[in-house]
Design a protein around this motif. Structure first.
Motif, PDB file in Angstrom:
ATOM      1  N   ILE A  28      82.319  76.781 105.106  1.00 47.66           N
ATOM      2  CA  ILE A  28      80.939  76.561 105.577  1.00 47.66           C
ATOM      3  C   ILE A  28      80.248  75.565 104.658  1.00 47.66           C
ATOM      4  O   ILE A  28      80.250  75.739 103.434  1.00 47.66           O
ATOM      5  N   LEU A  29      79.660  74.535 105.237  1.00 47.85           N
ATOM      6  CA  LEU A  29      78.857  73.581 104.467  1.00 47.85           C
ATOM      7  C   LEU A  29      77.389  73.768 104.806  1.00 47.85           C
ATOM      8  O   LEU A  29      76.997  73.716 105.972  1.00 47.85           O
ATOM      9  N   GLN A  30      76.582  74.004 103.797  1.00 53.10           N
ATOM     10  CA  GLN A  30      75.143  74.143 103.961  1.00 53.10           C
ATOM     11  C   GLN A  30      74.466  72.849 103.492  1.00 53.10           C
ATOM     12  O   GLN A  30      74.728  72.379 102.380  1.00 53.10           O
ATOM     13  N   ILE A  31      73.608  72.290 104.327  1.00 54.38           N
ATOM     14  CA  ILE A  31      72.839  71.102 103.959  1.00 54.38           C
ATOM     15  C   ILE A  31      71.400  71.525 103.702  1.00 54.38           C
ATOM     16  O   ILE A  31      70.780  72.172 104.549  1.00 54.38           O
ATOM     17  N   ILE A  32      70.876  71.165 102.530  1.00 52.44           N
ATOM     18  CA  ILE A  32      69.478  71.454 102.210  1.00 52.44           C
ATOM     19  C   ILE A  32      68.726  70.143 102.010  1.00 52.44           C
ATOM     20  O   ILE A  32      69.322  69.093 101.759  1.00 52.44           O
ATOM     21  N   GLN A  33      67.423  70.217 102.117  1.00 53.99           N
ATOM     22  CA  GLN A  33      66.587  69.026 101.999  1.00 53.99           C
ATOM     23  C   GLN A  33      66.580  68.470 100.569  1.00 53.99           C
ATOM     24  O   GLN A  33      66.799  67.294 100.351  1.00 53.99           O
ATOM     25  N   GLN A  34      66.307  69.335  99.604  1.00 52.87           N
ATOM     26  CA  GLN A  34      66.126  68.879  98.228  1.00 52.87           C
ATOM     27  C   GLN A  34      66.333  70.047  97.280  1.00 52.87           C
ATOM     28  O   GLN A  34      66.111  71.209  97.644  1.00 52.87           O
ATOM     29  N   LYS A  35      66.764  69.753  96.073  1.00 51.96           N
ATOM     30  CA  LYS A  35      66.858  70.811  95.061  1.00 51.96           C
ATOM     31  C   LYS A  35      65.456  71.093  94.538  1.00 51.96           C
ATOM     32  O   LYS A  35      64.972  70.476  93.595  1.00 51.96           O
ATOM     33  N   LEU A  66      68.454  68.158 109.700  1.00 53.32           N
ATOM     34  CA  LEU A  66      68.860  67.993 111.096  1.00 53.32           C
ATOM     35  C   LEU A  66      69.186  66.530 111.379  1.00 53.32           C
ATOM     36  O   LEU A  66      70.202  66.217 112.016  1.00 53.32           O
ATOM     37  N   LYS A  67      68.343  65.611 110.924  1.00 57.66           N
ATOM     38  CA  LYS A  67      68.591  64.181 111.133  1.00 57.66           C
ATOM     39  C   LYS A  67      69.905  63.755 110.499  1.00 57.66           C
ATOM     40  O   LYS A  67      70.719  63.059 111.117  1.00 57.66           O
ATOM     41  N   TYR A  68      70.119  64.147 109.261  1.00 55.81           N
ATOM     42  CA  TYR A  68      71.311  63.707 108.542  1.00 55.81           C
ATOM     43  C   TYR A  68      72.582  64.278 109.158  1.00 55.81           C
ATOM     44  O   TYR A  68      73.594  63.570 109.281  1.00 55.81           O
ATOM     45  N   TYR A  76      71.715  74.639 113.437  1.00 49.78           N
ATOM     46  CA  TYR A  76      70.433  74.231 112.841  1.00 49.78           C
ATOM     47  C   TYR A  76      69.561  75.457 112.621  1.00 49.78           C
ATOM     48  O   TYR A  76      69.347  76.254 113.543  1.00 49.78           O
ATOM     49  N   ARG A  77      69.053  75.608 111.398  1.00 50.06           N
ATOM     50  CA  ARG A  77      68.163  76.743 111.111  1.00 50.06           C
ATOM     51  C   ARG A  77      66.715  76.293 111.246  1.00 50.06           C
ATOM     52  O   ARG A  77      66.211  75.500 110.448  1.00 50.06           O
ATOM     53  N   PHE A  88      66.328  64.519 121.005  1.00 46.60           N
ATOM     54  CA  PHE A  88      67.663  63.936 120.879  1.00 46.60           C
ATOM     55  C   PHE A  88      68.497  64.700 119.856  1.00 46.60           C
ATOM     56  O   PHE A  88      69.661  65.034 120.095  1.00 46.60           O
ATOM     57  N   LEU A  89      67.909  64.986 118.706  1.00 44.30           N
ATOM     58  CA  LEU A  89      68.634  65.679 117.645  1.00 44.30           C
ATOM     59  C   LEU A  89      69.040  67.089 118.068  1.00 44.30           C
ATOM     60  O   LEU A  89      70.182  67.510 117.860  1.00 44.30           O
TER      61      LEU A  89
END
Length: 357
Positions: free
Chosen positions: A3-10, A91-93, A109-110, A130-131
Motif C-alpha cells: 500500500i502506498l499512501q500519498i500525503i500533501q506535506q510533512k 488527488l491531482k498528483y 481517494y480519501r 475529471f480527477l
C-alpha cells in the motif's frame, strides 16, 4: 498487500497525521506500507519509516511533470497493489501521474472535508470532476462529507463509502505545558487556515474574557494565517490571555490539561481533535458543521449552530460552571468503542481488498 499512501506535506495536520497512524496500524496487520509526501515539511510525523518527498511546489500542482514522474518512479520501484491519496493535492498528483505514466495500481481517494467549500468556479468543478472520475473508490470521513460530495458530483454516489477516522491514545511526556490551575484553560487545536475560523474563535474568546479575565486561550497549530492571528490578538488587547504552541506532535497531554476544548470551525469533515478530547474526558463545544453532529450530540457534548457566537459563549460558560459528567463519560465510551485506529485500519483493509479483487 503493498500500500502506498500519498500525503500533501510533512506537517502537523489532521489528514497527514491520520494517514501516518493508519499506515502504522496497516503494518501491524502484516501489510507493506510506504508514504510519500508531495511537498517538503519538517514535521516529525508518527511513522517509523522514512517519508520521501517529491519536493514539488504548490504553484506547479496543475502542471508538474517532474513531480508526477517522481511519483511514477516510486510506484515502479515499490509496486503497490493499491494507492491511497489523502485529501487536497494528492488527488491531482495520483491521477495525473497515472494517466501520463501509465502505471496500473488502483487509486483510493480519501475525502476528508467538505468538497463544496473548495469548488469556487466552473474550472474548479471541471477539474475535480475529471480527477474523481479517474479514481476507483472514494472513502469519505463522515456521512456529511459523503452527502456533500455526492451532491456536487452525483456520479460519485456508486463509488463512495464512509469510513471514519480514529485516534491513537499515545501517551508521551510534554515539557511545554503551562496550564495554571489558577485560571480557566480553554484549548483550540487546528491549523491557522480559513477553515478553522480563528477570527470567530477570537470573537468568542473576547466575549468570554470580558466576563472573566481569568480565562486563558491555548492555541495549538501552525499555518499561513498565524501572523494575522497574532495581529488580531494584539488589536483586541488579548496578548496576556493567549498562548501559541508550535510543533506539537501529540496534543493529548495539552487537551487533558485543559478545562474545555472549543471548535467553532467554518467546515469540518470529522475532526480527530474532538475524538481526542472525548478520549481525554475534556468537554467539547463545537459548531454544527460537516460531520461533527455524527459524534457531538446532547449525549456527548455541546453542539452550536454555525456563527451563533452568543450561543457558543453561553455553552462554554454553562459547561465550565457545571460539567456534565455523564455526558463526558458517554463521549469517552463512544470513542473507545467506535473510533480507535486499530479497528478503523481493518475497515480500510476491507475497502482495499474489495477494490483489488
Amino acid at each position: 498487500m503493498r500500500i502506498l499512501q500519498i500525503i500533501q506535506q510533512k506537517q502537523y495536520r489532521g489528514a497527514e497525521i491520520f494517514a501516518c497512524q493508519l499506515s502504522s496500524h496497516l503494518i501491524n496487520l502484516g501489510h507493506k506500507v510506504e508514504i510519500v509526501s508531495i511537498y517538503d515539511g519538517d514535521a516529525l510525523l508518527p511513522f517509523k519509516n522514512k517519508i520521501p518527498t517529491l519536493s514539488s511546489q504548490d504553484s506547479n500542482r496543475y502542471l508538474d511533470l517532474q513531480g508526477w514522474k517522481k511519483l511514477a518512479d516510486i510506484i515502479e520501484e515499490f509496486k503497490p497493489d493499491i494507492i491511497q491519496a489523502n485529501a487536497a493535492d494528492t488527488l491531482k498528483y495520483a491521477v495525473f501521474s497515472k494517466l501520463i505514466y501509465k502505471w496500473k495500481a488502483p487509486i483510493v481517494y480519501r475525502n476528508a472535508s467538505t468538497t463544496s467549500y473548495y469548488i469556487k468556479n466552473q474550472f474548479s468543478k471541471f477539474i475535480n470532476s475529471f480527477l474523481l472520475r479517474n479514481v476507483d473508490r472514494i472513502i469519505s470521513v463522515s456521512h456529511a462529507s459523503k452527502r456533500d460530495l455526492n451532491r456536487v458530483f452525483p456520479f460519485t454516489i456508486d463509488k463512495t463509502l464512509v469510513v471514519p477516522i480514529g485516534i491513537d491514545p499515545i501517551k508521551t511526556e510534554e515539557t511545554d505545558i503551562d496550564f495554571s490551575t489558577g485560571r480557566v484553560n480553554i484549548i483550540h487545536v487546528g491549523s491557522f487556515t480559513r477553515e478553522k475560523n480563528h477570527k470567530g474563535l477570537l470573537s468568542i474568546f473576547k466575549m468570554l474574557n470580558a466576563l472573566n479575565q481569568n480565562y486563558f486561550l491555548h492555541l495549538i497549530g501552525e499555518g499561513p494565517l498565524r501572523n494575522i492571528m497574532e495581529e488580531d490578538i494584539r488589536q483586541l488587547g488579548l496578548l496576556d490571555s493567549v498562548k501559541f504552541y508550535e510543533g506539537v506532535r501529540n496534543p493529548l497531554p495539552y487537551i487533558s490539561a485543559a478545562d474545555i476544548l472549543v471548535l467553532p470551525s467554518n467546515i469540518e469533515g470529522l475532526p480527530a481533535v474532538l475524538l481526542e478530547s472525548m478520549f481525554c474526558k475534556t468537554p467539547v463545544v463545537a459548531y454544527n458543521v460537516g460531520g461533527i453532529s455524527e459524534i457531538v450530540s446532547s449525549q456527548t457534548g455541546n453542539l452550536i449552530e454555525k456563527d451563533d457566537e452568543t450561543g457558543f459563549v453561553k455553552a462554554v460558560l454553562e459547561t465550565l460552571e457545571n460539567p456534565n459528567m455523564e455526558q463526558i463519560e458517554a463521549a469517552h465510551q463512544m470513542v473507545l468503542k467506535e473510533y480507535m485506529n486499530d479497528e478503523i485500519a481493518m475497515k480500510f483493509v476491507e475497502v482495499y481488498k474489495a477494490v483489488i479483487r
